[in-house]
Design a protein around this motif. Structure first.
Motif, PDB file in Angstrom:
ATOM      1  N   SER A 101       0.826  -1.196   0.000  1.00 25.39           N
ATOM      2  CA  SER A 101       0.000   0.000   0.000  1.00 25.39           C
ATOM      3  C   SER A 101       0.865   1.253   0.000  1.00 25.39           C
ATOM      4  N   TYR A 102       1.912   1.256   0.827  1.00 22.02           N
ATOM      5  CA  TYR A 102       2.770   2.433   0.904  1.00 22.02           C
ATOM      6  C   TYR A 102       3.470   2.699  -0.431  1.00 22.02           C
ATOM      7  N   VAL A 103       3.929   1.629  -1.040  1.00 19.92           N
ATOM      8  CA  VAL A 103       4.603   1.795  -2.329  1.00 19.92           C
ATOM      9  C   VAL A 103       3.635   2.385  -3.357  1.00 19.92           C
ATOM     10  N   GLY A 136       4.425   6.016   2.455  1.00 22.87           N
ATOM     11  CA  GLY A 136       5.457   5.696   3.435  1.00 22.87           C
ATOM     12  C   GLY A 136       6.835   5.978   2.863  1.00 22.87           C
ATOM     13  N   SER A 137       7.844   5.709   3.633  1.00 25.68           N
ATOM     14  CA  SER A 137       9.205   5.835   3.087  1.00 25.68           C
ATOM     15  C   SER A 137       9.766   4.423   2.988  1.00 25.68           C
ATOM     16  N   ILE A 138       9.812   3.960   1.792  1.00 27.12           N
ATOM     17  CA  ILE A 138      10.187   2.576   1.530  1.00 27.12           C
ATOM     18  C   ILE A 138      11.521   2.559   0.777  1.00 27.12           C
ATOM     19  N   ALA A 140      14.398   1.826  -1.808  1.00 24.74           N
ATOM     20  CA  ALA A 140      14.300   1.742  -3.267  1.00 24.74           C
ATOM     21  C   ALA A 140      14.220   0.291  -3.714  1.00 24.74           C
ATOM     22  N   GLU A 141      14.972  -0.552  -3.030  1.00 29.16           N
ATOM     23  CA  GLU A 141      15.022  -1.950  -3.436  1.00 29.16           C
ATOM     24  C   GLU A 141      13.659  -2.618  -3.218  1.00 29.16           C
ATOM     25  N   THR A 142      13.079  -2.420  -2.058  1.00 29.30           N
ATOM     26  CA  THR A 142      11.766  -2.990  -1.763  1.00 29.30           C
ATOM     27  C   THR A 142      10.725  -2.461  -2.735  1.00 29.30           C
ATOM     28  N   ARG A 143      10.811  -1.162  -2.959  1.00 25.42           N
ATOM     29  CA  ARG A 143       9.886  -0.522  -3.871  1.00 25.42           C
ATOM     30  C   ARG A 143       9.894  -1.219  -5.239  1.00 25.42           C
ATOM     31  N   GLU A 144      11.081  -1.469  -5.733  1.00 17.50           N
ATOM     32  CA  GLU A 144      11.200  -2.125  -7.029  1.00 17.50           C
ATOM     33  C   GLU A 144      10.582  -3.515  -7.004  1.00 17.50           C
ATOM     34  N   ARG A 145      10.879  -4.250  -5.939  1.00 19.13           N
ATOM     35  CA  ARG A 145      10.348  -5.609  -5.834  1.00 19.13           C
ATOM     36  C   ARG A 145       8.826  -5.589  -5.878  1.00 19.13           C
ATOM     37  N   VAL A 146       8.264  -4.640  -5.120  1.00 25.93           N
ATOM     38  CA  VAL A 146       6.801  -4.557  -5.056  1.00 25.93           C
ATOM     39  C   VAL A 146       6.220  -4.188  -6.421  1.00 25.93           C
TER      40      VAL A 146
END
Lengths: 339, 339
Positions: free
Chosen positions: A22-24, A29-31, A33-39
């Motif tokens: 949801s945050y991405v 939220g502040s996520i 960069a790596e997690t963001r890409e995965r999501v």
DNA sequence: CTGAAAGCGCTTACAG
DNA sequence: CTGAAAGCGCTTACAG
């Protein structure tokens, strides 16, 4: 079958929790960069589309805007398409409601729509009664792009009628000295402001006016306006409120044996698709309807967000297209009989 | 602020549980008359309106139908209003999407809408590619009211073009023996079926045809059709695909110095608001557009519910309005030169 | 920067 | 015929 994957599925695939997804996606939220890409990759792989109903329920924002039309003066599709694209680019869905009836019927329908809880904002292209503003819930934005009131007056909406002045000036340059205005339905800013500018321009330039008549967006009003003229009226120039009215004017002239443009020059407004093919083709004012729709929608969304709207940001101006229905007046044959 | 009370509030006021409220309102459970009344009264008192987002989420039915329009041939508002009212009376919301572009652009947009999960059904008033049917999710109903295919053929949509036959027969009765058809854009059932009926009727009655030309919903197509005719063409009768095309035809005739209706009789279709005021006023086929819209929507909803659609339930027929643009042909002046 | 949990308002099996 | 409870898919404080 699309629209099936949920944020939970995306989370599972990306190896994170639903909240992270949801945050991405909302960018809140502040996520990392790596997690963001995965999501994002996971969302894409699953063809994830958020369930808007669920989002609406949680955020209490529907992301939907209602547009209200009357049975319209002209084909409104381009204007609606413009409004719709502006809404879409701001993340809203636009829904169109056609409402037939008088100003009270329209007004109460608008109040109903605004109160339904389904819309964050309502945009009206039909004049409404002043009471509407008070009756609309405070958390629903409301704007009427059709009414002529003090607010619009000052907001420069009068500029829309600017071409009326140019029309008259240029017709005078052609040799015209006598004018008639067949106006549109009162309550519509487009109609009222044209009357306003017509009257002011006639006075400013000191030419003769046979009056302002009609006050309806119909061909009949145009034809009737000519039928009611004295035999000595031509040559004259008629400023009609729109092309339909102008076509009525042309018919009225034909019925009386007056030639267009020799005896009667005629101008319309809105550049109907038929107007270039009339005989004579019709001089008119062409508006960028799509841009007009976008403009109104952007302004509504600014209202919705509590943003200030810059006065300088006016709706698009009409552009005059000169065609065969306007020409220098035929020389008056029997000046002695003129009054 | 309306739309605020929840079913919980209603339940509390009525002294029942939330489930009971739901049963009463959806009419599903079997609730005693007395309880039912109490609940209804409470709902009314609170001005209760169900939260549609919540309902949609729970039932996985959005109650929304998408309608897709192109930049349309004529003012579609009445048709849309008809479709909208039919949708509303069946408990659906209708949302209109204007799509510009070719058949592939339209088709992919429709697939996108159908797959968005936001709509239970999609109704297209624009021709689509056959691949759309397969690409639309199985749980989304889809109907195109614009395409001319086998299905429509058998479903009696050809009847829509029936007035073409009557037009030709009546013009023959007036003395006409030579015809021309200026057709609309291929792919539209309305255009294709008129061509079909025109050709069949010409053959059946053994009169002369100068051909089928145009194939566009534009005034230019009408004017061009006349410009391309040999000098010896009049007198003839032109069946134009719609009023815009017919107005182009009238202009083309005027350019060549051919009189309407003396040299060229002209018929249109759709009864534009300007058509009664043309000089000469235009003979046309008037459709009940609101009813056409309702008809298409009812049929879509029947599809959505898996109901059979009775073959006998056809769209409304057009009604011919005879006006000044049609008359007996002027006697051919120089028959010797005719080919 | 991420996880566990609550709750938006409704409908619908499931018990009673 | 009615009540208690779960769950639709999402967002958002709140802890960690």
């Amino acid at each position: 079958m699309a629209g099936r994957a949920t944020s939970r599925d995306v989370a599972r695939l990306a190896g994170v929790t639903q909240a992270t997804v949801s945050y991405v996606l909302t960018g809140k939220g502040s996520i990392s960069a790596e997690t963001r890409e995965r999501v994002k990759a996971a969302a894409k792989e699953l063809g994830y589309q958020p369930n808007l109903a669920a989002r609406a329920m949680r955020t209490r924002k529907t992301g939907r805007i209602a547009v209200v039309m009357g049975i319209p003066i002209y084909n409104p599709v381009q204007m609606l398409a413009g409004a719709g694209s502006a809404a879409k680019s701001e993340g809203f869905e636009m829904e169109v409601h056609s409402v037939d009836g008088d100003i009270d019927a329209v007004s109460s329908r608008i109040v109903e729509l605004a109160g339904s809880g389904q819309y964050e904002a309502v945009l009206s292209f039909v004049p409404t009664s002043p009471a509407v503003v008070a009756a609309v819930p405070a958390d629903v934005a409301f704007l009427t792009a059709a009414s002529f009131d003090e607010q619009m007056h000052s907001a420069g909406e009068l500029a829309d009628a600017g071409p009326v002045a140019t029309l008259i000036e240029d017709l005078i340059a052609l040799g015209h000295t006598r004018f008639l205005h067949v106006a549109g339905e009162p309550g519509f800013a487009s109609a009222d402001s044209r009357v306003h500018v017509y009257t002011a321009t006639i006075e400013r330039l000191g030419v003769e006016s046979l009056g302002v008549v009609g006050y309806a967006w119909t061909g009949e009003a145009g034809a009737e306006a000519i039928r009611a003229l004295p035999e000595t009226a031509p040559p004259l120039a008629v400023i009609a409120a729109n092309d339909l009215v102008a076509i009525g004017v042309m018919r009225g002239a034909a019925e009386r044996g007056w030639s267009v443009p020799g005896d009667v020059s005629v101008t319309g407004w809105d550049n109907y698709d038929v107007s270039p093919f009339l005989w004579p083709s019709l001089t008119t004012v062409d508006n960028d309807r799509a841009e007009a729709g976008r403009h109104a929608m952007r302004r509504l969304i600014a209202t919705l967000r509590g943003q200030e709207w810059p006065e300088s940001d006016e709706p698009p101006r009409g552009r005059i297209i000169w065609r065969e229905s306007t020409a220098p007046p035929r020389t008056r044959q029997s000046d002695a009989h003129g009054e």
